[in-house]
Design an enzyme around this catalytic site. Structure first.
Site, short mmCIF file in Angstrom:
data_model
loop_
_atom_site.label_atom_id
_atom_site.label_comp_id
_atom_site.label_asym_id
_atom_site.label_seq_id
_atom_site.Cartn_x
_atom_site.Cartn_y
_atom_site.Cartn_z
N LYS A 78 59.17 10.15 57.24
CA LYS A 78 59.17 10.47 58.68
C LYS A 78 58.29 9.47 59.43
CE LYS A 78 58.17 14.35 61.83
NZ LYS A 78 57.63 15.72 61.91
N SER A 153 60.66 19.10 64.04
CA SER A 153 60.74 17.73 64.49
C SER A 153 61.16 16.74 63.41
CB SER A 153 59.38 17.31 65.04
OG SER A 153 58.40 17.38 64.01
N SER A 177 58.15 22.28 61.46
CA SER A 177 58.97 21.06 61.49
C SER A 177 59.48 20.53 60.16
CB SER A 177 58.19 19.94 62.17
OG SER A 177 58.26 20.11 63.56
N1 GLN Z 1 58.56 23.03 67.08
C1 GLN Z 1 57.14 23.15 67.03
C2 GLN Z 1 56.56 22.32 68.14
O1 GLN Z 1 57.29 21.81 68.90
C3 GLN Z 1 56.63 22.67 65.71
C4 GLN Z 1 56.61 21.20 65.58
C5 GLN Z 1 56.06 20.76 64.28
O2 GLN Z 1 55.96 21.52 63.34
N2 GLN Z 1 55.67 19.50 64.24
O3 GLN Z 1 55.38 22.17 68.26
#
Ligand code: GLN
Length: 479
Positions: A78, A153, A177
């Protein structure tokens, strides 16, 4: 070579000289070339580094040396995880040209174990999002249904593994994410306990929540990758000295008699009917495997989303202060220092990142700190206590990963609150620091994967993997 490669498959084939690591890397780059224009899963490819590593592995094979555990395994990383000499953008314009001078510990360990790093995967900007639509480099498409989002994400990593463009991948999980995109794309995906995997070189979003973890094609491969990246790292003072068990071996242990808690609070309003049925079937499968099911209560679950968005944004507003046009990345000149800051941050950050910086600055500001941030920290402790209490009665907790399957591209982009609710079942475990996995549990509408989530005790990754593996072997993915 159309087989879907697993880590074990690669190891055997490379050791038996059925395929060289170089040929394998070449095959994966061909696959990426064929599908990436459509999926947008990779932002940067690193063939030079990949082939150099593949040649090192092939030389070991030729010399008859013992091979390291991930010899020749093509992996994706990532793009919030630092890679020496390979551009690392965080899905943001502000780091469009940033090339880190060092590797994250997780990357370094994977390469030492023989892995071949193919490139960097797309993600929501600074890992903020649940659909991968917040990337400055365009959305990723879900390989299972290309008019749908892959989740976020870590959408690029999930899509890459699901489409067979990498054997495994690293993602990061702050509030869901890793697990949520794993669920949306139909691949196993795991975050270890907070402190299990070094965060050194992970570009920070919310430091008390951020974790690195794997996506793979099966649970054993998840165990293999987690094994390598886990363990104390002097570069990250929050990484634990707790010993790392042999996760692969642990997956084989019998699950009969284990107690599984089903928290009523995770089956509330807003849950898709189809998802609900699949999770019920998944729970039945655990019963067939000899597990004992117990209804439990986790009374503070309802406060998790609000708590998460206070703590995560507070930390983000502080972490993102470093992008000032001086130290890293983009700089847009202005007629004064302040105007340079403004122009740089105005042009470099996307809308969601700006929203979070504002929210985080607000909850930390004098007069609001006690009402929001401090209260958030107290509720966080109560949520962690819910888990602690549950684990006095059960060995693991099973829930849906997400209340809905993958949604259509664009469906939620205008409604941040709807988007935040996608993580309603994942943020609890993030706040509590416990390990969690999402594993495939059938499909709805004939094509959209459903993910089942298993939480374990802090540093109880082995137990989580053991249950996940038993579920997978019993056909959980095809329920
Ligand atoms: N969807 C959550 C956010 O927008 C989690 C994102 C993540 O785990 N990086 O913060």
């Amino acid at each position: 070579m159309t087989i879907s490669w697993t880590i074990e498959g690669v190891r055997e084939a490379v050791a038996a000289k059925k395929v060289s690591a170089r040929e394998l890397a070449g095959e994966f780059y061909k696959r990426i070339e064929a599908r990436n224009a459509e999926l947008n899963a990779f932002l940067t490819l690193s063939p030079e580094r990949a082939y150099a590593q593949a040649e090192r592995v092939d030389a070991m094979v030729a010399a008859g040396k013992p091979l390291p555990p991930l010899a020749g395994v093509p992996l994706a990383i990532k793009d919030v995880i630092s890679t020496r000499g390979i551009r690392t953008t965080c899905g943001s314009k502000i780091l469009e040209k940033y090339v880190p001078p060092y590797d994250a510990t997780a990357v370094e360990r994977l390469e030492k174990a023989g892995a071949v790093i193919l490139g960097k995967t797309n993600c929501d900007e600074f890992a903020m999002g649940s659909s991968n639509e917040n990337s400055a480099y365009g959305p990723v498409r879900n390989p299972e249904a290309t008019d749908h989002v892959p989740g976020g994400s870590s959408g690029g990593s999930a899509a890459a593994v699901a489409a067979g463009l990498a054997v495994a991948a690293l993602g990061t999980d702050t509030g869901g994410s890793i697990r949520q995109p794993g669920a949306f794309c139909g691949v196993p995906a795991m975050m270890g306990s907070y402190g299990r995997v070094s965060r050194y070189g992970l570009i920070a979003f919310a430091s008390s929540l951020d974790r690195i973890g794997p996506f793979a094609r099966n649970v054993k491969d998840i165990a293999s990758v987690l094994q390598i990246i886990s363990g104390r790292d002097p570069q990250d003072s929050t990484s634990t000295t707790a010993p790392v068990p042999d996760y692969r071996a642990e997956t084989e242990k019998p699950v009969k008699g284990l107690r599984i808690g089903i928290p009523t609070e995770y089956f509330g309003a807003g849950m898709d009917e189809g998802v609900h049925k699949k999770i019920e079937a998944g729970i039945e499968l655990f019963k067939k495997l000899g597990c004992k099911l117990l209804d439990i209560h986790m009374p503070h679950t309802d406060y998790a989303i609000a708590t998460y968005y206070i703590i995560a944004t507070a930390e983000a507003s502080s972490n993102l202060a470093r992008y000032d046009g001086v130290r890293y990345g983009l700089r847009v000149e202005g007629d004064s220092l302040l105007s340079m800051y403004r122009k740089t941050r105005g042009a470099g950050f996307g809308a969601e990142v700006k929203r979070r910086i504002m929210l985080g600055t607000y909850v930390l500001s004098a007069g609001y700190y006690d009402d929001y941030y401090l209260k958030g920290q107290k509720v966080r402790a109560l949520i962690a206590q819910d888990f602690q209490d549950a684990f006095t009665k059960v060995d693991a907790i099973v829930t849906p990963t997400s209340p809905v399957p993958a949604f259509r591209l664009g469906e939620r982009t205008n409604d941040p609150l709807q988007m935040y609710l996608a993580d309603i079942y994942t943020v609890t475990g993030s706040l509590a620091g416990v390990p969690g996995i999402s594993i495939p549990c059938g499909k709805v509408c004939g094509k959209l994967p459903v993910g089942l989530q298993i939480f374990g005790r802090p540093f109880g990754e082995a137990r989580v993997l053991q249950l996940a593996h038993a579920f997978e072997r019993a056909g959980g993915a095809d329920l």
